[in-house]
Design a protein around this motif. Structure first.
Motif, PDB file in Angstrom:
ATOM      1  N   LEU A  56      -7.278  -8.705  -7.140  1.00 13.79           N
ATOM      2  CA  LEU A  56      -5.274  -8.931  -6.924  1.00 13.79           C
ATOM      3  C   LEU A  56      -4.828  -7.762  -5.930  1.00 13.79           C
ATOM      4  CD1 LEU A  56      -3.388  -9.745  -8.983  1.00 13.79           C
ATOM      5  CD2 LEU A  56      -3.999  -8.011 -10.629  1.00 13.79           C
ATOM      6  N   ALA A  57      -4.306  -8.074  -5.350  1.00 13.20           N
ATOM      7  CA  ALA A  57      -3.346  -7.046  -4.030  1.00 13.20           C
ATOM      8  C   ALA A  57      -3.008  -5.847  -4.756  1.00 13.20           C
ATOM      9  CB  ALA A  57      -2.889  -7.786  -3.323  1.00 13.20           C
ATOM     10  N   PRO A  58      -2.761  -4.817  -3.441  1.00 14.24           N
ATOM     11  CA  PRO A  58      -2.119  -4.305  -4.688  1.00 14.24           C
ATOM     12  C   PRO A  58      -0.450  -4.348  -4.489  1.00 14.24           C
ATOM     13  CG  PRO A  58      -2.206  -3.476  -2.480  1.00 14.24           C
ATOM     14  CD  PRO A  58      -3.059  -4.614  -2.768  1.00 14.24           C
ATOM     15  N   LEU A  59       0.367  -3.449  -5.729  1.00 16.46           N
ATOM     16  CA  LEU A  59       1.748  -4.139  -6.224  1.00 16.46           C
ATOM     17  C   LEU A  59       3.030  -3.241  -5.449  1.00 16.46           C
ATOM     18  CD1 LEU A  59       3.806  -6.080  -7.305  1.00 16.46           C
ATOM     19  CD2 LEU A  59       3.723  -3.917  -9.518  1.00 16.46           C
ATOM     20  N   ILE A  60       3.565  -3.846  -4.313  1.00 16.54           N
ATOM     21  CA  ILE A  60       4.351  -3.126  -3.716  1.00 16.54           C
ATOM     22  C   ILE A  60       5.692  -2.658  -4.496  1.00 16.54           C
ATOM     23  CG2 ILE A  60       5.602  -2.877  -1.130  1.00 16.54           C
ATOM     24  CD1 ILE A  60       3.826  -3.916   0.305  1.00 16.54           C
ATOM     25  N   GLU A  61       5.926  -1.714  -4.569  1.00 18.55           N
ATOM     26  CA  GLU A  61       7.628  -1.242  -5.163  1.00 18.55           C
ATOM     27  C   GLU A  61       8.962  -0.744  -4.501  1.00 18.55           C
ATOM     28  OE1 GLU A  61       6.846  -1.211 -10.024  1.00 18.55           O
ATOM     29  OE2 GLU A  61       6.192   0.911  -9.382  1.00 18.55           O
ATOM     30  N   ALA A  62       9.509  -1.542  -4.426  1.00 18.38           N
ATOM     31  CA  ALA A  62      10.579  -0.378  -3.483  1.00 18.38           C
ATOM     32  C   ALA A  62      12.086  -0.937  -3.994  1.00 18.38           C
ATOM     33  CB  ALA A  62      10.359  -1.400  -2.209  1.00 18.38           C
ATOM     34  N   ARG A  63      12.559  -0.280  -3.032  1.00 14.27           N
ATOM     35  CA  ARG A  63      14.030   0.108  -3.887  1.00 14.27           C
ATOM     36  C   ARG A  63      15.263  -0.314  -3.159  1.00 14.27           C
ATOM     37  NH1 ARG A  63      14.783   1.804  -9.094  1.00 14.27           N
ATOM     38  NH2 ARG A  63      16.756   2.241  -8.474  1.00 14.27           N
ATOM     39  N   SER A  64      16.487  -1.250  -3.412  1.00 13.48           N
ATOM     40  CA  SER A  64      17.246  -2.050  -2.081  1.00 13.48           C
ATOM     41  C   SER A  64      17.409  -0.744  -1.513  1.00 13.48           C
ATOM     42  CB  SER A  64      18.003  -2.747  -2.551  1.00 13.48           C
ATOM     43  OG  SER A  64      17.642  -3.520  -3.805  1.00 13.48           O
ATOM     44  N   GLY A  65      18.202  -0.922  -0.224  1.00 16.73           N
ATOM     45  CA  GLY A  65      18.782  -0.068   0.841  1.00 16.73           C
ATOM     46  C   GLY A  65      18.012   1.175   0.951  1.00 16.73           C
ATOM     47  N   GLN A  66      16.431   0.941   0.189  1.00 18.74           N
ATOM     48  CA  GLN A  66      15.415   1.913   1.370  1.00 18.74           C
ATOM     49  C   GLN A  66      14.444   1.763   1.847  1.00 18.74           C
ATOM     50  OE1 GLN A  66      13.953   4.259  -1.818  1.00 18.74           O
ATOM     51  NE2 GLN A  66      15.671   5.525  -2.506  1.00 18.74           N
TER      52      GLN A  66
END
Length: 485
Positions: A56-66
């Motif tokens: 299971l590949a790592p989950l990338i969490e990001a924010r809009s505009g960043q």
């Protein structure tokens, strides 16, 4: 071959992805590597490729505009373990066996960061992509896109999920933390000793097959796992990561669930459903209420087969403080047809041999290497209508942009093929309520014209559109388009 239905069901707990850990502010380093992982308690470890140390590949969490930068490192072996078809475009014997490039599916990015199929690199090399994320929150996913090889590279395991969030979504107080569950679905064939088995044709010189349905359905890398849940609302971020299989999903006894988002983010309001048809590359954001099933076992069902067991715990007395589902989610303004400055007609075609076997899949009767024919202008809006002359439903994906589904209509394929013009056989079919949000992949059913409307904004230069049945895409149902200033 391993027969998955002979394995004991629901003996492995559903794995959950680890969050990708930055190596510097807004910077990730993710390596592709070969691993061995168990897909079931009673199956020996399987050789596969992954973007992380587990299946299971790592989950990338990001924010809009960043903005986010990711260094994608190719640490794969020098030789492929799945059957390469050297007759496919971009797969000559003069090329390295192992090539990779990462596409962040659903992201609006400059061409150099989009994972263009020809921009592959070999083991021992890396490439850093910069993702502006100047877009609304959505469930994106990343996967290999190397020319002619991505059907094998993704089958080997090179796919993962990205969740893009913002303050508006935070304020909705949707189920989060341990109550938000990423689910990546795909199918595979295995040998009796648990190794990946990719189907091939009867021709050893050209092993390509047009599509297939694997024996085993895996969720987060496990065959028919179970998940312990509490009697409350859960949010499930579901990705169809299969090569060519469509999933027909439902719950035990056709219980109602709600879809709150699609490929490119939240819908305007929750849509109650009892069935969900999900094509390869499509995503669905679902909310399931387990509050009425305390102490029971429910199942996620694909067609007639249970593929995931929900073990619902007993009531704790705290359920009244659990979150509720908002009645409205995010405004989704419909793009009027009048906003489009032109309509492009694109045929979906298939070439058969004398025995009726598929030999080639193309768009507008053109192959990938032929000159660009679609050149939309930056910040212009266009309607694209896909005229499906084949017997398959094709999930068509456009890079760079998001779009809205306008409608579908059945037409006389025989008349169209024989130069007798366009004859409609039924009234216009409006999109389903759960298709009224922003999309980047659309199902184009056989014998129908499917229309979408999109604004080409963000960046200029070359991108691509293609069928996301990976076997079709590799031979040769993929075309470049160029956004011009």
């Amino acid at each position: 071959m391993l027969h998955s239905l002979e394995l004991a069901p629901f003996v492995d707990e559903l794995p959950l992805p680890q969050r990708a850990v930055p190596v510097a502010p807004h910077t990730l380093r993710i390596a592709m590597r070969e691993i061995h992982a168990k897909v079931h308690r009673d199956v020996p470890p399987t050789r596969m490729w992954s973007y992380g140390p587990t299946a299971l590949a790592p989950l990338i969490e990001a924010r809009s505009g960043q903005p986010l930068s990711v260094e994608w490192v190719n640490s794969l072996p020098q030789h492929h373990f799945l059957p390469i078809d050297y007759t496919l475009h971009g797969c000559g014997r003069d090329l390295p066996e192992v090539r990779a490039v990462v596409h962040m599916h659903g992201a609006s990015v400059p061409t150099k960061d989009d994972g263009y199929p020809d921009n592959w690199y070999v083991p021992g090399k890396s490439y850093t992509c910069h993702y502006p994320f100047k877009q609304e929150p959505a469930m994106l996913w990343y996967h290999d896109h190397a020319m002619g090889l991505n059907r094998l590279n993704i089958y080997a395991g090179l796919l993962g999920m990205t969740l893009l969030r913002d303050e508006h979504e935070d304020a909705l107080h949707l189920p989060s933390g341990k109550y938000e569950i990423p689910l990546t679905l795909y199918d595979r064939n295995f040998t009796a000793d648990g190794q990946l088995l990719y189907p091939v044709s009867d021709d050893p010189e050209s092993p390509w097959v047009s599509e297939f349905a694997g024996d085993a359905i895996l969720i987060n890398g496990k065959i028919r796992p179970y998940l312990n849940v509490e009697p409350r609302l859960y949010r499930f971020r579901i990705l169809n990561g299969a090569n060519s299989r469509f999933f027909a999903l439902s719950l035990t006894d056709k219980q109602t669930f709600h879809q709150i988002g699609s490929d490119q983010g939240l819908l305007s309001a929750p849509v109650p459903l009892t069935n969900l048809n999900l094509a390869p590359a499509e995503r669905a954001d679902l909310v399931i209420d387990f509050s009425h099933a305390a102490g029971q076992h429910l199942h996620l069902v694909n067609g007639a087969f249970d593929v995931l067991q929900f073990r619902v715990g007993g009531k704790s007395g705290q359920e009244e403080r659990a979150v509720s589902l908002p009645a409205t989610l995010r405004p989704v303004a419909r793009t009027p047809e009048s906003a489009a400055i032109r309509t492009r007609t694109i045929t979906l075609d298939e070439q058969l041999d004398k025995a009726g076997n598929s030999m080639l899949m193309v768009l507008n009767r053109k192959r990938w290497m032929e000159p660009v024919t679609e050149q939309p202008r930056l910040n212009s809006t266009e309607i694209w209508e896909f005229v499906n002359l084949t017997e398959d439903t094709h999930p068509i994906h456009l890079h760079l942009v998001r779009f809205q589904v306008l409608d579908r209509r059945v037409f006389d394929v025989f008349a169209y093929r024989n130069g007798k013009g366009l004859r409609y056989l039924a009234p216009v079919a409006e999109p389903e309520p759960n298709e009224l949000g922003w999309k980047d992949t659309v199902q184009c059913p056989a014998g129908m014209i499917t229309r979408i409307v999109t604004r080409f904004e963000g960046y200029t230069w070359k991108y691509l559109y293609h069928c996301h049945i990976l076997e079709h895409e590799s031979n040769d149902m993929m075309r470049p388009f160029e956004v011009i200033a």
